[in-house]
Design a protein around this motif. Sequence first.
Motif, PDB file in Angstrom:
ATOM      1  N   PHE A  63       0.831  -1.204   0.000  1.00 16.03           N
ATOM      2  CA  PHE A  63       0.000   0.000   0.000  1.00 16.03           C
ATOM      3  C   PHE A  63       0.864   1.251   0.000  1.00 16.03           C
ATOM      4  O   PHE A  63       0.613   2.220  -0.696  1.00 16.03           O
ATOM      5  CB  PHE A  63      -0.888  -0.022   1.255  1.00 16.03           C
ATOM      6  N   LYS A  64       1.942   1.147   0.806  1.00 15.45           N
ATOM      7  CA  LYS A  64       2.865   2.273   0.927  1.00 15.45           C
ATOM      8  C   LYS A  64       3.414   2.684  -0.438  1.00 15.45           C
ATOM      9  O   LYS A  64       3.443   3.874  -0.776  1.00 15.45           O
ATOM     10  CB  LYS A  64       3.999   1.843   1.851  1.00 15.45           C
ATOM     11  N   SER A  67       0.828   4.407  -2.583  1.00 18.73           N
ATOM     12  CA  SER A  67       0.522   5.739  -2.067  1.00 18.73           C
ATOM     13  C   SER A  67       1.609   6.731  -2.459  1.00 18.73           C
ATOM     14  O   SER A  67       1.324   7.813  -2.966  1.00 18.73           O
ATOM     15  CB  SER A  67       0.387   5.658  -0.547  1.00 18.73           C
ATOM     16  N   LEU A  68       2.872   6.304  -2.275  1.00 25.05           N
ATOM     17  CA  LEU A  68       3.976   7.206  -2.590  1.00 25.05           C
ATOM     18  C   LEU A  68       4.080   7.422  -4.101  1.00 25.05           C
ATOM     19  O   LEU A  68       4.364   8.508  -4.571  1.00 25.05           O
ATOM     20  CB  LEU A  68       5.291   6.650  -2.034  1.00 25.05           C
ATOM     21  N   ASP A 101       1.588   9.929  -5.169  1.00 23.61           N
ATOM     22  CA  ASP A 101       1.965  11.284  -4.766  1.00 23.61           C
ATOM     23  C   ASP A 101       3.190  11.781  -5.532  1.00 23.61           C
ATOM     24  O   ASP A 101       3.670  12.885  -5.270  1.00 23.61           O
ATOM     25  CB  ASP A 101       2.264  11.310  -3.258  1.00 23.61           C
ATOM     26  N   GLU A 103       6.314  10.563  -5.559  1.00 24.26           N
ATOM     27  CA  GLU A 103       7.498  10.641  -4.728  1.00 24.26           C
ATOM     28  C   GLU A 103       8.626   9.742  -5.253  1.00 24.26           C
ATOM     29  O   GLU A 103       9.733   9.791  -4.747  1.00 24.26           O
ATOM     30  CB  GLU A 103       7.154  10.253  -3.289  1.00 24.26           C
ATOM     31  N   LEU A 152     -10.557   7.615  -2.683  1.00 20.97           N
ATOM     32  CA  LEU A 152     -10.472   8.161  -1.327  1.00 20.97           C
ATOM     33  C   LEU A 152     -10.034   9.614  -1.366  1.00 20.97           C
ATOM     34  O   LEU A 152     -10.634  10.486  -0.722  1.00 20.97           O
ATOM     35  CB  LEU A 152      -9.489   7.330  -0.508  1.00 20.97           C
ATOM     36  N   ARG A 153      -8.984   9.853  -2.165  1.00 18.77           N
ATOM     37  CA  ARG A 153      -8.472  11.224  -2.241  1.00 18.77           C
ATOM     38  C   ARG A 153      -9.525  12.166  -2.798  1.00 18.77           C
ATOM     39  O   ARG A 153      -9.715  13.273  -2.298  1.00 18.77           O
ATOM     40  CB  ARG A 153      -7.213  11.267  -3.106  1.00 18.77           C
TER      41      ARG A 153
END
Lengths: 201, 481
Positions: B7-8, B11-12, B15, B17, B46-47
């Motif tokens: 998930f991490k 997510s990154l 974004d 990253e 979600l965002r």
Amino acid sequence: MEVENIVIRAKEGDREAFNELYDAYKRPILNYLYRFIGNRHCAEELTQETFIRAYTNLHRYEPKAKFSSWLYRIAGNLARNFLRHASYDKRVRPVKMDPYSDASGDVLSAENIACPSKKPDENAHKKEIEEIIQQAIDLLPVHLKEAVILCDIKELSYEDAAKIMKCRPMTVGSRLWRGRKKLAELLDYMKNGEKKDEMRN
Amino acid sequence: MRCEIKFKDISLYLDGEYGQKKREALEVHIADCPRCSKRIDEIKTLRASLNNLAPIEESSGFDFEFNRLLDERLQGQKEHTLKARIQDAASKIMDTVIIPIPVTVKIAASFLLVVSLAWSIRVQSLQKIPFIEFCAGEARIYRQADNDWIATKPRMRLKAGDKIKLGTGAVVNIASKGRYKARLKDESLIVLSKLDSGLRNIDTDFSISYGKLLVNTTEKFKGSSMRIYTPACDAEVVGTAFIIEVLQKQTWIGVLEGRVRLLSKTHPLKTGEVKRISTYVSAGQEASTPLYSYSTMPELLSDKEWKSMLELYQLIEKPQVMLLLGTGYNRVDEFLQKPAQVYIPASIKRTIPDEVLEAINNVTQATKKGDLELIKDATTKLQSVIQKHPGEQYSVEILMFIASHFHYARDYRSALMTLEEVKTHYPDSEFASLAQCSIAAIYQDDLKDFNKANMIYSQLIKTYPSSADAIKAKEILSAQN
């Protein structure tokens, strides 16, 4: 840097200049605090307190950081303090903590969270969904909540959020993904829980 | 192959990253992995939903309330800064004025301060130490230091262990400033057995072998103590004016104000444990204690004794006309039994109109003759005079005096009216409850209107529940049931 000029004027004791800042930032701060605490009345009180502290401590503000970051930090500190003592204050969580016991009976699915306006009867519906999301945010631990609010609701960059949260940008990233994961789980939990309820009926 | 992407990572990645290399690798994987694509959708949803949350607006009056709060806080801060400024000024004075003073001067100044403080405390406590205020006749004092009897002189300060001996007709006044005055009379022998002077209190013990001692204490006496040892009993003073007379075989005590506690004594040769009996003598009472026996029951002072008690008022005068009456719960009987008397201190005689004094005098003269009609006339005259010249220092007392005389002259109607006047015009006076009690007693004993009497008694209990007269009223009502 128009804002900075106003800040300098306000620093010299110009109440009018401070009022301009107040008008510009009161709603962002109010919304930030509202998402943070989940209670409108308390959020308003804390917003006022934020600006009072800002005014009385204006001499401590250094233009290195953005003025808005400084305000968010004051608000964040107040909110954290408030939540620490929140167990004594029943106004904070007017909704029930257990998602299962929520009696709204609405099916929460991915599409009507994302595009609530597509549905008819949408205003009431949207409100209910927002309430559920707010409940889920309320259940997040404070440091994760802060990251989620700053980055996903306020849409700040990692760097800006890091300045407010006083940590490294990567920490923001890590808190953010953990917050998102938890939030997704919570919302999923609510959705499935309600489905189970329906099946039981 | 199992998907290892967490998930991490997603997510990154979303974004932005991750660097180009890692991002491309991820994109390749995601294209094939349904689990990861689902997760990307999830996070995006979600965002979006978080971002779509409707902002709230402040409620009405928010700005106004904020400005009010801010002004309030600024006001508080201003006060705070004022305080800080005073502190600054104080420390500035400290820095510029006090610190540069040489150390020797500072030490000298503080030494002076301490000495003067100690001196003032000493003067304070010295003032309370009893001294001889006045002496007349043959009076001698024995001091261990002198080892001889010397004549007493005014302003002589007394010490513990001093003995004072008086011949016939002699008088010695002893005063402790602001605490009490005592008068020693006639043939007397007294020993000042203990004298402790504190910051506020003074404890004095007298031993009287024989003779007569008058004591009147002031309001400041509270906290101090006085014990008087006589051969027959010990007397302990509880804020009081009284006379104690020590004869060979007995001790007599008459109390004008307050209370005195008597402690009996046993024969020195009597063995075994014997209880000491204590008796309280209240205002307007007297009791005597025979040697090696118990005190008699306290009794009301007789007329003659009352008169002799008046000497106490010469010791400490109150700027007020005094109605000579006890404060005990039997004072209503005392009040109605015989015509009451008043004492007018010399110091206020000037402030009372002559007409009033004359009218009082006339009433007293008439009472002496015993002619009821004459008393009635004189009292009526006094009543009209007092209506013309009312005065704070005497009105209530003289009204009570008038009521008592009307009652004595059997003019109950006028007596009742006068008492009613006291009750209605001076409800806070110490005689208000007595007036009401007397009204009830007159209805009961003289007019035989028992229902009315009972009604007034119960009213009295309600209005003045803590007064001595209420106790009397309760007693009377319970006796009837």
